[in-house]
Design a protein around this motif. Structure first.
Motif: not given
Length: 351
Positions: A148-159
């Motif tokens: 699950i991707m959280v956030g957008k752009g360069a700050g996006a994190t995959s959980i």
């Protein structure tokens, strides 16, 4: 003051809910009763039934969830029924959804994360899922995990999110539209075939028993011959015959023929739209070739309806062929519609 007189409790006629009546409850119960509950009760598709039985028995012996299953074939052949049977025979809960309802990866993530261990997820028309959801399904089917991707752009994190083991059953009428990576992740693919007349007679015999309708062999053969090799159509025609017999207090072969004539179903199973397509091809285009869009406009239907609903059956029974230049009616189509090419056809038509 009664509820009907009280403005605070009276139902708005524009938003009133139609509540089921005992008659509608009985009709819904009949629809459910038509579906076989076990593979032994399921009529036809002998090879698919044997393959599914082996798959379920092996999973039971190893105490694991059954492999993912893809059911492919034309509408009305029993894909949904087989999915319900797999859940019933494996003793596992069933969750039902459809491809058009899953238009975002988030829709699929919410569905998968709510599954309990061992649950069976049935997705009808799976080829119509959104591409982003399909890609999420790859990892879920193989590793029972989604990212699950959280956030957008360069700050996006995959959980990563672990899922409970589940079995996916996908149903599709157009398996060619499924991407290869998704198709290859199914442990078993079943291709359902059209039914023979004898198999449809067995389907009708069972349904007639549920309807408490006495129907002789000749009447069953007549309905089966007009059912286009499809149990769903056979059951629908049987119900229309039941209605006709009830209203006109008649039975037997004559009642069947009269009822199906009333509903524009001819001896080959062609309905009004089928005959309209053939008639336009024969009388306006001298049998073809004629393009799909031109044909659709001529009969006032969408091109997709002609291509997916009408053409497959006409091609299968040899009344229509597809060529690089367009659709062409066969000689059998002229004979079936009793159109004389010398007097009713158009000669010299230049496409």
């Amino acid at each position: 003051m009664t509820a009907a007189e009280d403005p605070a409790t009276a139902e708005d006629p524009m938003t009133a809910v139609v509540r089921p009546t005992p008659e509608s409850d009985a009709e819904l119960a009949f629809e459910g009763a038509l579906r076989p509950k076990t593979l032994a009760e399921f009529v036809g598709q002998a090879k698919v039934r044997a393959q599914l039985q082996l798959l379920l028995d092996a999973a039971r012996l190893q105490n694991r969830t059954p492999d993912h299953i893809l059911l492919a074939g034309p509408p009305g052949l029993g894909k949904t029924t087989l999915a319900m049977i797999v859940a019933e025979e494996s003793g596992r809960p069933l969750r039902i959804s459809s491809g058009p309802a899953i238009q975002h990866a988030g829709d699929l993530a919410a569905l998968l994360s709510s599954l309990v261990p061992g649950e069976i997820l049935f997705i009808d028309e799976i080829h119509r899922m959104a591409r982003s959801a399909e890609e999420m399904l790859y990892l879920a089917m193989e590793d029972f995990r989604i990212d699950i991707m959280v956030g957008k752009g360069a700050g996006a994190t995959s959980i990563p999110l672990d899922l409970a083991p589940f079995t996916l059953i996908g149903a599709t009428t157009r398996s060619g539209l499924l991407p290869n990576p998704l198709r290859d992740r199914f442990g078993f693919t079943a291709h359902l075939e059209f039914y023979e007349a004898e198999e449809l007679e067995r389907v009708l015999d069972r349904a007639a028993g549920l309807l408490a309708l006495e129907i002789d062999s000749a009447a069953r053969q007549e309905i089966a011959g007009r059912s286009r090799g499809t149990p769903r159509i056979a059951n629908r025609l049987l119900r229309r015959v039941r209605d006709y017999a009830l209203v006109h207090e008649s039975d037997g072969l004559e009642a069947v023929q009269a009822a199906l004539a009333l509903y524009d179903v001819d001896e080959l199973g062609l309905d009004r739209l089928d005959r309209a397509v053939l008639s336009v091809m024969l009388t306006r285009f001298d049998g073809g070739p004629v393009g799909l869009n031109t044909l659709a406009v001529s009969v006032g239907e969408e091109a997709e309806t002609i291509e997916s609903v009408v053409e497959p059956f006409l091609v299968r029974i040899g009344l229509l062929t597809r060529t690089p230049r367009g659709r062409v009616a066969t000689g059998e189509a002229w004979r079936h519609l009793r159109i004389d090419r010398r007097t009713d056809g158009l000669f010299g038509h230049d496409l």
